[in-house]
Design a protein around this motif. Structure first.
Motif, short mmCIF file in Angstrom:
data_model
loop_
_atom_site.label_atom_id
_atom_site.label_comp_id
_atom_site.label_asym_id
_atom_site.label_seq_id
_atom_site.Cartn_x
_atom_site.Cartn_y
_atom_site.Cartn_z
N MET A 1 0.85 -1.18 0.00
CA MET A 1 0.00 0.00 0.00
C MET A 1 0.90 1.24 0.00
O MET A 1 1.93 1.29 0.65
CB MET A 1 -0.91 -0.01 1.22
CG MET A 1 -1.80 1.19 1.27
SD MET A 1 -3.09 1.17 2.51
CE MET A 1 -3.69 -0.46 2.42
N ASN A 2 0.49 2.24 -0.73
CA ASN A 2 1.24 3.49 -0.82
C ASN A 2 1.00 4.36 0.40
O ASN A 2 0.03 4.21 1.11
CB ASN A 2 0.81 4.26 -2.07
CG ASN A 2 1.11 3.49 -3.33
OD1 ASN A 2 2.07 2.75 -3.41
ND2 ASN A 2 0.25 3.63 -4.32
N LYS A 3 1.90 5.30 0.60
CA LYS A 3 1.72 6.29 1.67
C LYS A 3 0.90 7.45 1.12
O LYS A 3 0.93 7.73 -0.07
CB LYS A 3 3.08 6.80 2.15
CG LYS A 3 3.89 5.75 2.86
CD LYS A 3 5.17 6.35 3.40
CE LYS A 3 5.94 5.30 4.17
NZ LYS A 3 7.13 5.88 4.78
N GLN A 24 -3.64 6.14 -2.78
CA GLN A 24 -4.09 5.14 -3.75
C GLN A 24 -3.95 3.77 -3.11
O GLN A 24 -2.86 3.37 -2.68
CB GLN A 24 -3.28 5.20 -5.04
CG GLN A 24 -3.82 4.25 -6.08
CD GLN A 24 -3.22 4.48 -7.44
OE1 GLN A 24 -2.31 5.29 -7.59
NE2 GLN A 24 -3.70 3.78 -8.42
N LEU A 25 -5.07 3.05 -3.03
CA LEU A 25 -5.08 1.72 -2.45
C LEU A 25 -4.55 0.70 -3.45
O LEU A 25 -4.43 0.98 -4.64
CB LEU A 25 -6.50 1.34 -2.02
CG LEU A 25 -7.15 2.28 -1.01
CD1 LEU A 25 -8.57 1.81 -0.70
CD2 LEU A 25 -6.33 2.37 0.25
N SER A 26 -4.26 -0.51 -2.95
CA SER A 26 -3.68 -1.54 -3.81
C SER A 26 -4.61 -1.95 -4.95
O SER A 26 -4.14 -2.40 -5.99
CB SER A 26 -3.31 -2.76 -2.97
OG SER A 26 -4.43 -3.24 -2.28
N ASP A 27 -5.92 -1.78 -4.78
CA ASP A 27 -6.85 -2.15 -5.85
C ASP A 27 -7.08 -1.01 -6.85
O ASP A 27 -7.91 -1.10 -7.74
CB ASP A 27 -8.19 -2.63 -5.29
CG ASP A 27 -8.97 -1.53 -4.57
OD1 ASP A 27 -8.43 -0.42 -4.42
OD2 ASP A 27 -10.11 -1.79 -4.18
N GLY A 28 -6.34 0.10 -6.68
CA GLY A 28 -6.44 1.22 -7.61
C GLY A 28 -7.40 2.31 -7.17
O GLY A 28 -7.48 3.35 -7.81
N SER A 64 -8.17 3.13 4.83
CA SER A 64 -7.29 2.25 4.06
C SER A 64 -7.02 0.93 4.76
O SER A 64 -6.37 0.06 4.20
CB SER A 64 -5.97 2.96 3.77
OG SER A 64 -5.28 3.23 4.98
N GLN A 66 -7.28 -2.75 5.96
CA GLN A 66 -7.88 -3.93 5.34
C GLN A 66 -8.86 -4.55 6.32
O GLN A 66 -8.58 -4.66 7.50
CB GLN A 66 -6.80 -4.92 4.97
CG GLN A 66 -5.87 -4.41 3.89
CD GLN A 66 -4.87 -5.46 3.46
OE1 GLN A 66 -4.87 -6.57 3.97
NE2 GLN A 66 -4.02 -5.11 2.53
#
Length: 89
Positions: A1-3, A24-28, A64, A66
């Motif tokens: 996951m991005n900061k 931006q989350l891992s799923d876009g 963000s 999970q």
């Protein structure tokens, strides 16, 4: 996951400052928060900006995070405490 990406920008004639964060989350999926602050408010309360950034950071963290999937047994109440307690664990 991005900061989160943070930025500030002055806008309008009154001198408002826009504090913003994008993640931006891992799923876009893109999550964005915006908060407008007036300089007079920041002059009266020196902790306004740090408190605002802290609040926004907390919200970004919750948005963000999970989710923890609950088991079927828990979803149907077979586990003591129910689904809500299992998700918080």
């Amino acid at each position: 996951m991005n900061k989160p990406v943070w930025f500030c920008q002055e806008f309008g004639e009154a001198g408002f400052v826009l504090v913003a964060a994008d993640l931006q989350l891992s799923d876009g999926t893109l999550i964005g928060l915006r908060q407008a602050l007036h300089p007079f408010d920041a002059d009266e309360d020196p902790q306004l900006v740090p408190r605002t950034v802290s609040k926004m950071n907390e919200i970004m963290g919750r948005m963000s995070a999970q989710t923890v999937p609950a088991s079927r047994a828990c979803a149907f109440g077979a586990v003591q405490g129910g689904q809500d307690e299992a998700i918080r664990a």
